[in-house]
Structures are given as structure tokens and as C-alpha cells.
Write an enzyme that holds these catalytic residues in place. Sequence first.
Site, short mmCIF file in Angstrom:
data_model
loop_
_atom_site.label_atom_id
_atom_site.label_comp_id
_atom_site.label_asym_id
_atom_site.label_seq_id
_atom_site.Cartn_x
_atom_site.Cartn_y
_atom_site.Cartn_z
CG ASN A 157 -0.21 -0.24 2.50
OD1 ASN A 157 0.42 -1.27 2.68
ND2 ASN A 157 -0.26 0.71 3.41
CD GLN A 185 -4.05 0.14 -1.13
OE1 GLN A 185 -4.37 0.69 -2.19
NE2 GLN A 185 -4.33 0.68 0.04
CB THR A 243 -27.25 -8.23 11.35
OG1 THR A 243 -27.89 -8.79 12.48
CG2 THR A 243 -28.28 -7.89 10.28
CB CYS A 332 -4.03 2.39 9.66
SG CYS A 332 -5.09 1.81 8.35
C1 LIG Z 1 -2.98 -3.23 2.27
C2 LIG Z 1 -4.12 -2.88 3.17
N1 LIG Z 1 -4.67 -3.81 3.93
C3 LIG Z 1 -5.70 -3.56 4.75
C4 LIG Z 1 -6.22 -2.29 4.85
C5 LIG Z 1 -7.35 -2.05 5.79
O1 LIG Z 1 -8.60 -2.04 5.12
P1 LIG Z 1 -9.86 -1.33 5.81
O2 LIG Z 1 -9.62 0.13 5.72
O3 LIG Z 1 -11.03 -1.79 4.99
O4 LIG Z 1 -9.93 -1.83 7.19
C6 LIG Z 1 -5.68 -1.26 4.09
C7 LIG Z 1 -6.17 0.13 4.21
O5 LIG Z 1 -5.43 1.08 4.34
C8 LIG Z 1 -4.60 -1.55 3.20
O6 LIG Z 1 -4.04 -0.62 2.45
#
Ligand SMILES: Cc1ncc(COP(=O)(O)O)c(C=O)c1O
Length: 392
Positions: A157, A185, A243, A332
Amino acid sequence: MPRVYFDNAATTPISEVALQAFIEQSRQVGNPSSLHTYGRTARKDLEEAREKLAELIGAHSTEVIFTGSGTEANNLAIKGIYWQRKSEDSRKKVIVISGFEHHAVLDPANWLVEFDGAEIVQIPVSRDGFIDLEKLAAILVDRKDEIALVSVMHSNNEVGSIQPIKEISALAKRFDVPVHTDAVQSFGKTPLNFKDLEVFAMTLSAHKIGGPVGVGALVLKKGVDITPILHGGGQERDIRSGTLNAAGIVSFVAASQSAIRDLTTNAQKVESLRAKLISAIQEQIPDATLNGVMQGEVLPGIANISFPNTESDSLLVLFDAEGIACSTGSACSAGVQEASHVLLAMGRTEKEARASLRFSLGTTNTEADIEYLRTCIKRVIERARAAYSVSQ
Ligand SMILES: Cc1ncc(COP(=O)(O)O)c(C=O)c1O
């Protein structure tokens, strides 16, 4: 001031088809698990969506387990496969992952180390951003009886490099080790086929392809068991209780259909914008360097650039002040003042990693966005360098 969005790897604008599908489905009442007509109608819409998604990714419809996010699907894969394998054979406590997985894979694996006696073995990553297959083969030979699973992301990512998942599955198959891949991604940006990849499990997320936030899927091989992490109503093969989010799922699948239908044209468009962005940056800032590969096994829209003698946090703010949104890496972990673990795994120094920014392009970007960046990047970098020299 123009506003330019270069953070599509963090999240994409919801597409019109996905929005309309969401609104329409939300107007209908009915829990898909209820037996009355309302419930059965919702179930029918949901199962049709499941079948369409399965077809788009080369899976069987029973292999699609809907979740509340990509993060949840990754947690389910890592913990669920680990616990299942360990319950079958108590020696299987080793989790093999690449050094630059997303936190949604890294952190559940680390959690299992801390609370469940797991051990992580990392596969090294090259300077270009590709895992070392020979090292993986050596790990498999050395630790074969102890490995619970291998998890390697389909594409990274932060730098966009696409990993050799098919080769990884072929290697792991020789040792009967299940492979999970986080394809969040890649889905909708580059061809992806569950059956061809021969993986055990694969993670998807809706909001990276114009779908709604809060919907994901774990594609899990037919007939296999993993330990659930959510317990309750027994939905989704008893693997993911809760759900079902009919509106979110139908909307996710609407977004998926248009992303896959237009994949080639979108990829060509975004790829060409990425090339223009990189050359505009290098023309204005000659010492800027690309982290990752220019072309080949790389996503069409991600360009991670190091700007020597800057701090990415101040770059981010300065670009934002010019109306340009980009990222220091994974959304994140944004806000946390850490050097990117991805760039460190790729052999960059702390200083280099801290001087890097990710520009992630999507289908809504235009050439005018690149031209606008060209007009302000020199100013941004000069200011960032002035701030950097004062802080040293
Ligand atoms: C490679 C990767 N995995 C997992 C995620 C997490 O996905 P979500 O935002 O749907 O929790 C992301 C999001 O940034 C990502 O880039």
C-alpha cells in the site's frame, strides 16, 4: 485554490453507482437471516451480490465471507488460520509474513506473539519492494512442521509493488502450508483471480475501489475450517457472525463490477498520470527519488517519493496548505510520528524514510491535477527544507 486528492490508497471517493446501490438497498427493510418475505428479499439481493463478486474474482460464491472491513478480514485470516492450525497440531505456532505488511496483518500477528505464544518469521524485502522467494523457500524448509501460515500482501500500500503470490503458493503447497494474501490495494486495480493464485484466503475491502467504508470480504477456500473471532448468530459459514450489511455489500459489489469492467482503461489512464506525476516531480526537484519500481510489477496509481532534507510531516502540511492531499504512508498509522516500517524494511534509513511521501492516484484524477502540483512543488520543498534545516 484548486483542491487535488492524491490519497486514493487511503480511501477513494464513493462512486455514483455504489452510492445509488447503497441508497436503494438501504430503503429496504429486512434482516437477510429472517425467514419472512422482507428477510428473504434482502437475502436474495445479498446472495446475488455474493455470486457476482465471486465471479469477478474467480471464486465460488460459498468462498466469499463478508466482513466489516479489510482490517477485520485480515484479523480473521491471521488469527483464524493460526488458531485452527494450532488446534490441529500444537507445534504450528510460526507465522511467516513479509517485513512490510500493512498493520492490519502485522498487528494481529504481533498480538498472537504477545498473548498466544506465536512466533513471527519475516521474509526479507528487496530495495525495490519485492519479497525474497529464496529466503521464503529456506524458511519453509527449516520450519515446515511449525508453520501455521504464510501471509504476504498482494501489493504494497505504500510503494505499490506487486508480490509473486502464485509462486509463494506453489512453494508453500509443497509443505502443505496455507497462504493468505491481503489484496486490498490490488483488487480492481490489477487482475486478481482467487483460483489462479491458489491461495487459502484473500482479503478485499470496498472503500479502495469506490465502494462504501466499512465493508470487506475474506475469500476463503471452500470446505476449510478456520476459528472464528466473532461469535453470535452463525452467519457466513459460522465464521463471521453478525447481521449482514446488505446495503454495504450490494454497494461494494456495484463498485466492484464497475472497477473490474473498466480495469484496463482505468489502469492505463492512472498509469499514465503516475508517469507524468513522477516526471513533473523529478523535473522540479532533481534530487527526489522514487521508492519502488517505475514500471512492471507495480500498481498503476502509487508513487512513493523521497525528498532529501525534508520531514514528511511538514511536507504533508505544506502540500495540504496548497490544496494537495497526499500521505506519509498507511493512513492507519498517519498521525503517529514514526518512520514508515515499509521503507525501513526496504532498506531505507530512518532519515530517508522520514523524508518520503506517498502520492496515490485514482480514476478521478486528471492531468490538470499534475499540472497544478508542478506549479507549487518547488515552493513546498523549499519551505520544507528551510524548516528542516532549522530543526537540525
Ligand atoms: C494493504 C491494506 N490492507 C488492509 C487495509 C485495511 O482495510 P480497511 O480500511 O477496509 O480496514 C488497508 C487500508 O489502508 C490496506 O491498504
